[in-house]
Motif scaffolding. Sequence first.
Motif, PDB file in Angstrom:
ATOM      1  N   ARG A  20       2.874  -6.937 -12.161  1.00 38.24           N
ATOM      2  CA  ARG A  20       1.766  -7.884 -12.360  1.00 38.24           C
ATOM      3  C   ARG A  20       1.615  -8.842 -11.183  1.00 38.24           C
ATOM      4  N   ALA A  21       2.632  -8.911 -10.328  1.00 34.05           N
ATOM      5  CA  ALA A  21       2.549  -9.790  -9.159  1.00 34.05           C
ATOM      6  C   ALA A  21       1.955  -9.076  -7.939  1.00 34.05           C
ATOM      7  N   VAL A  22       1.567  -7.806  -8.107  1.00 42.39           N
ATOM      8  CA  VAL A  22       0.976  -7.063  -6.987  1.00 42.39           C
ATOM      9  C   VAL A  22      -0.407  -7.639  -6.662  1.00 42.39           C
ATOM     10  N   ASP A  23      -0.689  -7.809  -5.383  1.00 39.87           N
ATOM     11  CA  ASP A  23      -1.954  -8.420  -4.958  1.00 39.87           C
ATOM     12  C   ASP A  23      -3.078  -7.404  -4.804  1.00 39.87           C
ATOM     13  N   ALA A  24      -2.744  -6.140  -4.525  1.00 39.93           N
ATOM     14  CA  ALA A  24      -3.796  -5.147  -4.318  1.00 39.93           C
ATOM     15  C   ALA A  24      -3.224  -3.744  -4.471  1.00 39.93           C
ATOM     16  N   VAL A  25      -4.010  -2.886  -5.124  1.00 43.71           N
ATOM     17  CA  VAL A  25      -3.695  -1.458  -5.187  1.00 43.71           C
ATOM     18  C   VAL A  25      -4.720  -0.763  -4.293  1.00 43.71           C
ATOM     19  N   ILE A  26      -4.254  -0.080  -3.264  1.00 43.09           N
ATOM     20  CA  ILE A  26      -5.159   0.484  -2.259  1.00 43.09           C
ATOM     21  C   ILE A  26      -5.053   2.005  -2.318  1.00 43.09           C
ATOM     22  N   VAL A  27      -6.176   2.658  -2.585  1.00 43.28           N
ATOM     23  CA  VAL A  27      -6.164   4.098  -2.872  1.00 43.28           C
ATOM     24  C   VAL A  27      -6.657   4.869  -1.647  1.00 43.28           C
ATOM     25  N   SER A  28      -5.885   5.882  -1.247  1.00 41.72           N
ATOM     26  CA  SER A  28      -6.183   6.618  -0.011  1.00 41.72           C
ATOM     27  C   SER A  28      -7.302   7.635  -0.151  1.00 41.72           C
ATOM     28  N   HIS A  29      -7.351   8.329  -1.304  1.00 40.94           N
ATOM     29  CA  HIS A  29      -8.418   9.319  -1.514  1.00 40.94           C
ATOM     30  C   HIS A  29      -8.459   9.720  -2.981  1.00 40.94           C
ATOM     31  N   ASP A  30      -9.444  10.531  -3.335  1.00 43.19           N
ATOM     32  CA  ASP A  30      -9.742  10.752  -4.748  1.00 43.19           C
ATOM     33  C   ASP A  30      -8.897  11.833  -5.413  1.00 43.19           C
ATOM     34  N   HIS A  31      -8.008  12.514  -4.705  1.00 47.44           N
ATOM     35  CA  HIS A  31      -7.186  13.529  -5.375  1.00 47.44           C
ATOM     36  C   HIS A  31      -6.327  12.860  -6.454  1.00 47.44           C
ATOM     37  N   ALA A  32      -6.145  13.611  -7.561  1.00 49.46           N
ATOM     38  CA  ALA A  32      -5.513  13.015  -8.740  1.00 49.46           C
ATOM     39  C   ALA A  32      -4.123  12.466  -8.447  1.00 49.46           C
ATOM     40  N   ASP A  33      -3.386  13.094  -7.554  1.00 49.79           N
ATOM     41  CA  ASP A  33      -2.020  12.633  -7.286  1.00 49.79           C
ATOM     42  C   ASP A  33      -1.993  11.285  -6.553  1.00 49.79           C
ATOM     43  N   HIS A  34      -3.175  10.772  -6.194  1.00 46.10           N
ATOM     44  CA  HIS A  34      -3.265   9.467  -5.528  1.00 46.10           C
ATOM     45  C   HIS A  34      -4.094   8.453  -6.328  1.00 46.10           C
ATOM     46  N   ALA A  35      -5.074   8.965  -7.077  1.00 48.70           N
ATOM     47  CA  ALA A  35      -6.059   8.068  -7.694  1.00 48.70           C
ATOM     48  C   ALA A  35      -5.995   8.016  -9.212  1.00 48.70           C
ATOM     49  N   ARG A  36      -5.296   8.970  -9.829  1.00 51.43           N
ATOM     50  CA  ARG A  36      -5.520   9.190 -11.277  1.00 51.43           C
ATOM     51  C   ARG A  36      -5.259   7.950 -12.148  1.00 51.43           C
ATOM     52  N   CYS A  37      -4.326   7.086 -11.782  1.00 50.80           N
ATOM     53  CA  CYS A  37      -3.989   5.959 -12.672  1.00 50.80           C
ATOM     54  C   CYS A  37      -4.517   4.613 -12.172  1.00 50.80           C
ATOM     55  N   ALA A  38      -5.451   4.638 -11.218  1.00 45.39           N
ATOM     56  CA  ALA A  38      -5.972   3.373 -10.670  1.00 45.39           C
ATOM     57  C   ALA A  38      -6.588   2.512 -11.778  1.00 45.39           C
ATOM     58  N   GLY A  39      -7.377   3.133 -12.638  1.00 42.33           N
ATOM     59  CA  GLY A  39      -8.006   2.377 -13.721  1.00 42.33           C
ATOM     60  C   GLY A  39      -6.973   1.830 -14.698  1.00 42.33           C
TER      61      GLY A  39
END
Length: 256
Positions: A47-66
């Motif tokens: 919860r103390a993380v300031d930013a989640v930065i996503v490299s690209h849309d493949h599921a192994d990188h983006a799937r849990c951003a939401g």
Amino acid sequence: MLCCSLNSGSNGNCIYVEAEGVRLLFDAGISGRQAAGRLATHGRDIRAVDAVIVSHDHADHARCAGIYARLFNLPIYMTPLTHQAAQQSCNVGQIADLRHFRAGQALHIGQVSIEAVATPHDAAEPVAFVVSAKRRRLGILTDLGCVFDALPGIIAGLDALYLESNYDPDMLESGPYPPYLKRRIAGRHGHLSNFEAAELVLRHAHDRLQWVSLAHLSEVNNTPDLARRTHHDIVGPRRAVYVSDRYAASSILQVE
Ligand SMILES: [Zn+2]
Ligand SMILES: [Zn+2]
């Protein structure tokens, strides 16, 4: 600066970086529970993380951003095209605090800057990252496609490096993947092999490069031992080399 790979590979990617009081997650490819639990083993609160930065849309990188956004109330950074593609391909859902960046631009969060480098990987708008703080530069370079023109110059400027070392060419060739997938992985928009990764470090890394952590290893077409051995054989014993784990948080690495 300190960093820790929480998981690395086609099953999910997430790297934690902390510098100048700023806490960052790169990619959101493991569940919220896994990311929070693995950070907690190192005494960090997600919860103390300031930013989640996503490299690209493949599921192994983006799937849990939401999920990170909704569970932990974190801001999510993506390029507009990555966001659009991730909504379609992995249904990331509602993100209350979504911030766009663009490939080729730098993001500034506190005293930390993050350059987003466009790559030829086969995603909507893929980028890799160089994180800078207090004159130290960390590369987070996975899902690179191939050795593109800008890559040697980027590697030459780094103090530490997560570098894709996805497959051993013999294992890929003789392995169980169908021909189209073998071509995709080894092609210009897929992944770097152990040899390509090691050659990049041998030829282009500066003396000040403190360590390399080999990342995004294939489970089927590589092994941690083989990746490490290939790197060692080509680069020599002088440079510290680690392997980012496919199933666990690695230990914390410092960039001094
Ligand atoms: Zn990937
Ligand atoms: Zn990818």
